[in-house]
Design a protein around this motif. Structure first.
Motif, PDB file in Angstrom:
ATOM      1  N   MET A 195       0.549  -1.286   0.217  1.00 11.29           N
ATOM      2  CA  MET A 195       0.143   0.016   0.016  1.00 11.29           C
ATOM      3  C   MET A 195       1.097   1.169   0.164  1.00 11.29           C
ATOM      4  N   SER A 196       0.347   2.111  -0.768  1.00  7.49           N
ATOM      5  CA  SER A 196       1.034   3.848  -1.015  1.00  7.49           C
ATOM      6  C   SER A 196       0.669   4.247   0.268  1.00  7.49           C
ATOM      7  N   ALA A 197       1.071   5.503   0.254  1.00 11.14           N
ATOM      8  CA  ALA A 197       1.114   6.715   1.456  1.00 11.14           C
ATOM      9  C   ALA A 197      -0.466   7.148   0.777  1.00 11.14           C
ATOM     10  N   PHE A 198      -0.891   7.053  -0.449  1.00 11.54           N
ATOM     11  CA  PHE A 198      -2.089   7.888  -0.777  1.00 11.54           C
ATOM     12  C   PHE A 198      -3.279   6.530  -0.122  1.00 11.54           C
ATOM     13  N   GLY A 199      -3.238   5.471  -0.489  1.00 11.39           N
ATOM     14  CA  GLY A 199      -3.725   4.597  -0.030  1.00 11.39           C
ATOM     15  C   GLY A 199      -4.127   4.538   1.306  1.00 11.39           C
ATOM     16  N   LEU A 200      -2.863   4.540   2.196  1.00 11.44           N
ATOM     17  CA  LEU A 200      -2.694   4.014   2.932  1.00 11.44           C
ATOM     18  C   LEU A 200      -3.803   5.424   4.142  1.00 11.44           C
ATOM     19  N   ALA A 201      -3.500   6.894   3.184  1.00 12.79           N
ATOM     20  CA  ALA A 201      -4.453   8.054   3.960  1.00 12.79           C
ATOM     21  C   ALA A 201      -5.739   8.036   3.994  1.00 12.79           C
ATOM     22  N   LYS A 202      -6.121   6.953   3.034  1.00 14.54           N
ATOM     23  CA  LYS A 202      -7.494   7.114   2.367  1.00 14.54           C
ATOM     24  C   LYS A 202      -8.415   6.663   2.929  1.00 14.54           C
ATOM     25  N   GLN A 203      -7.445   5.239   3.802  1.00 13.52           N
ATOM     26  CA  GLN A 203      -7.824   3.851   4.498  1.00 13.52           C
ATOM     27  C   GLN A 203      -8.366   4.541   5.979  1.00 13.52           C
ATOM     28  N   LEU A 204      -6.939   5.308   6.476  1.00  9.70           N
ATOM     29  CA  LEU A 204      -7.368   5.762   8.139  1.00  9.70           C
ATOM     30  C   LEU A 204      -7.858   7.276   7.566  1.00  9.70           C
ATOM     31  N   GLY A 205      -8.199   8.057   6.522  1.00  5.46           N
ATOM     32  CA  GLY A 205      -9.026   8.574   6.830  1.00  5.46           C
ATOM     33  C   GLY A 205      -8.277  10.598   7.408  1.00  5.46           C
ATOM     34  N   VAL A 206      -6.832  10.391   6.648  1.00 12.50           N
ATOM     35  CA  VAL A 206      -5.563  11.452   7.198  1.00 12.50           C
ATOM     36  C   VAL A 206      -5.743  11.755   5.242  1.00 12.50           C
ATOM     37  N   GLY A 207      -4.077  12.992   5.626  1.00 15.94           N
ATOM     38  CA  GLY A 207      -3.543  13.578   4.756  1.00 15.94           C
ATOM     39  C   GLY A 207      -3.403  12.201   4.280  1.00 15.94           C
ATOM     40  N   ARG A 208      -2.029  12.874   2.954  1.00 16.89           N
ATOM     41  CA  ARG A 208      -1.510  11.664   2.681  1.00 16.89           C
ATOM     42  C   ARG A 208       0.074  12.554   3.416  1.00 16.89           C
ATOM     43  N   ASN A 209       0.154  13.017   3.751  1.00 17.51           N
ATOM     44  CA  ASN A 209       1.373  13.263   4.113  1.00 17.51           C
ATOM     45  C   ASN A 209       1.536  12.964   5.743  1.00 17.51           C
ATOM     46  N   GLU A 210       0.694  13.008   6.612  1.00 12.51           N
ATOM     47  CA  GLU A 210       0.150  12.247   7.511  1.00 12.51           C
ATOM     48  C   GLU A 210       0.673  10.324   7.180  1.00 12.51           C
ATOM     49  N   ALA A 211       0.476  10.136   6.133  1.00 12.45           N
ATOM     50  CA  ALA A 211       0.280   9.110   6.184  1.00 12.45           C
ATOM     51  C   ALA A 211       1.800   9.036   5.914  1.00 12.45           C
ATOM     52  N   GLN A 212       2.757   9.660   5.123  1.00  8.93           N
ATOM     53  CA  GLN A 212       3.702   8.789   4.920  1.00  8.93           C
ATOM     54  C   GLN A 212       4.413   9.536   5.892  1.00  8.93           C
ATOM     55  N   ASP A 213       4.313  10.630   7.077  1.00 10.13           N
ATOM     56  CA  ASP A 213       5.090  10.439   8.872  1.00 10.13           C
ATOM     57  C   ASP A 213       4.788   8.920   8.818  1.00 10.13           C
ATOM     58  N   TYR A 214       3.633   8.070   8.941  1.00  7.03           N
ATOM     59  CA  TYR A 214       3.328   7.366   9.810  1.00  7.03           C
ATOM     60  C   TYR A 214       4.423   6.051   9.173  1.00  7.03           C
ATOM     61  N   ILE A 215       4.864   5.822   7.559  1.00  6.23           N
ATOM     62  CA  ILE A 215       4.927   4.689   7.477  1.00  6.23           C
ATOM     63  C   ILE A 215       6.623   4.506   7.487  1.00  6.23           C
ATOM     64  N   ASP A 216       7.007   5.811   7.468  1.00  7.13           N
ATOM     65  CA  ASP A 216       8.548   7.320   7.718  1.00  7.13           C
ATOM     66  C   ASP A 216       8.469   6.304   9.028  1.00  7.13           C
ATOM     67  N   LEU A 217       7.453   6.393  10.349  1.00  8.54           N
ATOM     68  CA  LEU A 217       8.515   6.008  11.725  1.00  8.54           C
ATOM     69  C   LEU A 217       7.515   4.928  12.084  1.00  8.54           C
ATOM     70  N   TYR A 218       7.088   4.058  10.876  1.00  8.81           N
ATOM     71  CA  TYR A 218       7.254   2.304  11.625  1.00  8.81           C
ATOM     72  C   TYR A 218       8.270   2.080   9.881  1.00  8.81           C
ATOM     73  N   PHE A 219       8.988   2.395   9.470  1.00  7.81           N
ATOM     74  CA  PHE A 219      10.504   2.020   8.913  1.00  7.81           C
ATOM     75  C   PHE A 219      11.443   2.153   9.573  1.00  7.81           C
ATOM     76  N   ALA A 220      11.377   4.133  10.640  1.00 13.26           N
ATOM     77  CA  ALA A 220      12.468   3.566  11.415  1.00 13.26           C
ATOM     78  C   ALA A 220      12.617   2.850  12.450  1.00 13.26           C
ATOM     79  N   ARG A 221      11.312   2.545  13.053  1.00 13.66           N
ATOM     80  CA  ARG A 221      11.116   1.554  14.515  1.00 13.66           C
ATOM     81  C   ARG A 221      11.564   0.173  13.440  1.00 13.66           C
ATOM     82  N   TYR A 222      11.068   0.000  12.750  1.00 17.33           N
ATOM     83  CA  TYR A 222      11.530  -1.557  12.292  1.00 17.33           C
ATOM     84  C   TYR A 222      12.987  -0.876  10.780  1.00 17.33           C
ATOM     85  N   PRO A 223      13.249  -1.156  11.358  1.00 19.55           N
ATOM     86  CA  PRO A 223      14.552  -0.701   9.889  1.00 19.55           C
ATOM     87  C   PRO A 223      14.235  -1.775   8.620  1.00 19.55           C
TER      88      PRO A 223
END
Length: 858
Positions: A773-801
């Motif tokens: 899933m892309s940031a766009f798809g995650l944003a749509k699923q969570l009901g948040v903005g694309r940038n916020e969804a991208q931040d979630y993905i970046d945080l995830y990868f930072a915690r799980y490198p």
């Protein structure tokens, strides 16, 4: 009817399909043609769309080239013309674009995978010594039209091979068309029979209808029948235009609206027959092939059979191309027997008993394995030879056949002997059928459907016809050609034995040849072969037992629920009418469009390809989430309607009258990743998230004194991700028995007190990343903005490198190898991983990430 492969019917041999003699008449098929012209552009597109996406070892697309070459070789062999040429469209605009700027404006751009094959195809055609013509500023049709006119003036009979209806205007006493895909010949009577008008009226016929593909404007809502009717009444396009004012109704209105552009339409569809050419028909002689050039091209593209014919057998034999390359092996002609006497049968029985491995197949009356009766049996012990034992052909005048019970009694010890190896195509079906006669099929050594599927699940379909074409270059005929089609289609017991015997024997012969081709390729890949021998083959008897046992359902419970669903749907329909302030058909997208977007003025979220507001499910969900009442009612009505038609109404109809149970089919060779799928009925997608869906599941019951037990892996794909990535954070969470979504939320949101919303977001991230899933798809699923969804993905990868590293490495390896592997060694080939088409490449990359986890879980 019989069961070739997984649910596809078997076929029989065609007797000389190019010959259509009737009395002493000369027909288009047996006429001698001096000149053959091939519409190369038509061939190219048809081959590209008809064949699977074949590639060579380097990942270059080869399917269209391979298909065109086969069609050309077949045509030349069958017709043997004196003069021959292949005509292609030239690149760039033509005089029709100058005439009408919107000409062909609707056509999508040519796929890169097709464009890349044009130049190699042209070079290979020329290297074969076949004349190739392409003229700037005009189309292939115009070049063909000019050569046809020149040949006709010289008294030469010309055959034009094309699938383009526009060329029907060229047909005359000297010019005939053939569509080699359907083997349809069009002379003057043939054109009139197909289109309803003679060749001289084809231009007017085409102008009236217009052409959406070429963007030629016609008369709105005038199709073939109306065009024929207008020309019958008014003789010509000019006659139709002259009478436009007298034509009544909507047709008259549309006709009068079109009068201004019909002359242009006629010019656009008229083939130009005076193109200035550098050659005349008599110049179009084949020259000697350039063997070195062909050897180079065929080696590069992996065309082994063509290479062998050039004398390149040594190269072909040592070629180690990937399984999805366009390699084709020659097949010997069949020497088939039909057995009517016990003495002949006993000889074959001795052959089978002495053979290390034999191919085996049943011919039956039905594709439903619970209802099918044996009509005959076929066997093969060596390639090119096979026998058919008819047992129950009962058409009037059918010859006497061996007694079915006696034959099965003789075969039972052999078929149940584990030490006697059998090979078949989709043997699970045959095993089911034999169980009706008290025979348990054992000793299944190989199954060609599964050999192909494990070797490369995406190279081709895995029915026998497709495999024979892909791996043996052998065309098998269609069941309809033997038994007819529709309501008058015969079952196999009604098929004449003169046809049925060769057809049935061919099944066993081709199956054996497929095994002899596929098994060595599997053996060359030990891990892949292990998936086949240790997972897929042992699963056959297990699935057979599950299917044959069937599942018990509560017919009364489903009937009661069906009635309740109908009542609730009626309530929803009434509520929808009230919300719309008018009655309307809830199943009509057009009426719903008018009410939602014109009358109620709801926001248009998405449009259909034709530009109308979409009423698709995701659009209605979006509108319902915005608080609009009518979309919410429609969604619920659709959901209940699907539940009712698919399950509560349909499941009781699928109860077997003999067993009182429902018998599904579990398919091993459908899902590319190795997962099972279910059909007739599909028991894998019964809803569980709604109360109504759970009630459907409750209708599946156990026998008295027994229980049903549900078992499920806990977060299996996430566990596999942890294993494959080796990420310390994920591994630690699982080792500690933590709620993985809560653990992820705690990491990503840096919170010790995880809220339910945070856990929901973490779950979406966990599964979203697995499925690409892309940031766009995650944003749509969570009901948040694309940038916020991208931040979630970046945080995830930072915690799980480790997860990020695994994904990057997997994509890189897929691009290099062309495939990915599961933990057990199953391969999924990704032919579009290096595609220049961004969407296709991204889809292949998402598949590369997901397939190892989904395939391992399967």
């Amino acid at each position: 009817m019989t069961a070739r492969a997984f649910g596809l019917v078997k076929t029989v041999k065609v007797r000389d399909p190019i010959c259509h003699k009737r009395c002493n008449m000369t027909t288009p098929a047996n006429k001698d043609y001096s000149l053959v012209l091939v519409d190369g552009s038509s061939y190219l597109f048809r081959a590209f769309h008809a064949l699977p996406p074949l590639t060579n070892k380097a990942g270059e697309a080869t399917g269209a080239v391979f298909g065109v070459l086969n069609m050309l070789r077949k045509l030349i062999t069958e017709v043997q013309p004196d003069y021959f040429a292949v005509v292609f469209d030239a690149s760039g605009k033509t005089f029709r674009n100058d005439m009408y700027g919107e000409y062909k404006a609707n056509r999508p751009p040519m796929p890169d995978e097709l464009r890349s094959q044009i130049e190699p195809l042209h070079k290979i055609i020329r290297a074969n010594g076949w004349p190739l013509i392409s003229v700037k500023g005009v189309e292939a049709d115009d070049v063909i039209g000019t050569l046809c006119q020149q040949a006709s003036a010289a008294g030469m009979d010309t055959l034009v091979s094309t699938g383009d209806k526009d060329l029907a205007q060229l047909v005359n006493d000297h010019v005939t068309l053939i569509n080699t895909m359907s083997n349809q010949w069009l002379d003057i009577p043939g054109v009139e029979a197909k289109f309803g008008v003679p060749p001289e009226k084809i231009i007017d016929y085409l102008a009236l209808m217009g052409d959406t593909v070429d963007n030629v404007p016609g008369v709105t809502k005038v199709g073939p029948k109306t065009a024929v009717k207008l020309l019958a009444e008014h003789e010509s396009l000019e006659g139709v235009v002259a009478a436009a004012d007298s034509v009544k109704g909507k047709l008259g209105e549309n006709l009068r609206d079109a009068v201004g552009h019909l002359p242009l339409s006629k010019e656009l569809v008229t083939i130009k027959c005076d193109v200035e050419l550098d050659v005349v028909p008599q110049d179009l002689l084949n020259s000697e092939p350039d063997a070195p050039a062909l050897t180079e091209w065929y080696s590069r593209f992996g065309f082994n059979k063509l290479l062998a014919e050039l004398g390149g057998d040594e190269i072909a034999a040592t070629d180690t191309e990937a399984p999805n390359a366009a390699h084709i092996n020659p097949a010997p002609e069949g020497d088939y027997e039909c057995i009517f006497e016990k003495a002949e049968f006993n000889k074959w029985l001795e052959k089978l008993q002495a053979a290390e491995l034999f191919a085996f197949d049943t011919e039956t009356t039905s594709l439903d394995y619970m209802q099918a009766e044996i009509v005959g049996l076929s066997f093969a012990v060596e390639a090119g030879g096979a026998a058919y034992v008819p047992l129950a052909h009962d058409y009037p005048g059918a010859p006497d056949q061996l007694d079915r019970d006696w034959v099965l009694e003789q075969l039972k010890p052999l078929l149940e002997d584990r030490s006697r190896g059998k090979v078949g195509q989709h043997l699970k079906y045959d095993a089911h059928v034999l169980m009706h006669y008290g025979i348990t099929l054992r000793g299944i050594a190989h199954d060609t459907m599964l050999e192909s599927y494990v070797l490369d699940s995406v190279a081709t379909r895995h029915d026998m016809d497709s495999l024979a074409k892909h791996y043996l270059d052998r065309s098998t005929t269609k069941f309809e050609e033997v038994a007819g089609k529709g309501a008058k289609q015969l079952t196999f017991n009604q098929v004449d034995l003169d046809i049925a015997s060769d057809y049935a024997a061919e099944d066993a012969d081709v199956t054996l040849q497929l095994h002899q081709t596929l098994w060595p390729q599997l053996q060359a890949l030990p891990k892949v072969a292990s998936v086949y021998t240790d997972i897929e083959l042992p699963l056959i008897p297990i699935l057979t037992a599950i299917e044959h046992r069937g599942v018990l359902i509560d017919r009364q419970a489903l009937g009661k629920q069906s009635q309740q669903l109908a009542e609730r749907m009626a309530e929803l329909e009434q509520a929808a009418h009230e919300a719309a302030d008018q009655p309307f058909n809830l199943g009509s997208p057009k009426q719903l469009q008018e009410i939602l977007f014109e009358k109620q003025g709801l926001p248009v979220i998405k449009k259909t390809p034709k530009g109308a507001p979409s009423t698709a499910e995701d659009v209605l969900v979006d509108l319902a989430d915005q608080g609009f009442e009518l979309p919410k009612l429609i969604i619920e009505h659709r959901s209940l309607s699907k539940l009712k038609s698919t399950y509560t109404d349909n499941l009781p109809k699928q109860i077997d009258p003999t067993t009182g149970r429902v018998h599904t089919s579990y398919h091993q060779a459908i899902a590319a990743t190795g997962r099972l799928s279910s059909s007739n009925p599909n028991l894998q997608n019964i809803p569980i998230r709604t109360a109504e869906g759970r009630r459907v599941r409750e209708a599946f019951i156990a026998d008295e004194g027994r229980i049903l037990l549900a078992a499920d892996y806990s977060q299996v794909e996430l566990r596999i991700m942890a294993h494959l990535s080796g990420d310390e954070g994920l591994l630690k969470a699982f080792q500690n028995g933590e709620d993985i979504h809560r653990a992820t939320a705690a990491e990503v949101f840096e919170s010790s007190e995880v809220t339910s919303d945070q856990r929901r977001s973490a779950k979406a991230i966990n599964f979203g990343l697995i499925y690409g899933m892309s940031a766009f798809g995650l944003a749509k699923q969570l009901g948040v903005g694309r940038n916020e969804a991208q931040d979630y993905i970046d945080l995830y990868f930072a915690r799980y490198p480790g997860v990020k590293r695994f994904m990057d490495n997997t994509r890189a390896a897929a691009r290099e190898d062309g495939y990915v592997e599961t933990v057990f060694g199953r391969r999924l080939y990704l032919p579009e991983i290096n595609s220049r088409n961004g969407q296709r490449r991204q889809y292949a990359e998402r598949t590369a990430i997901n397939a190892p986890m989904q395939g391992t879980a399967a």
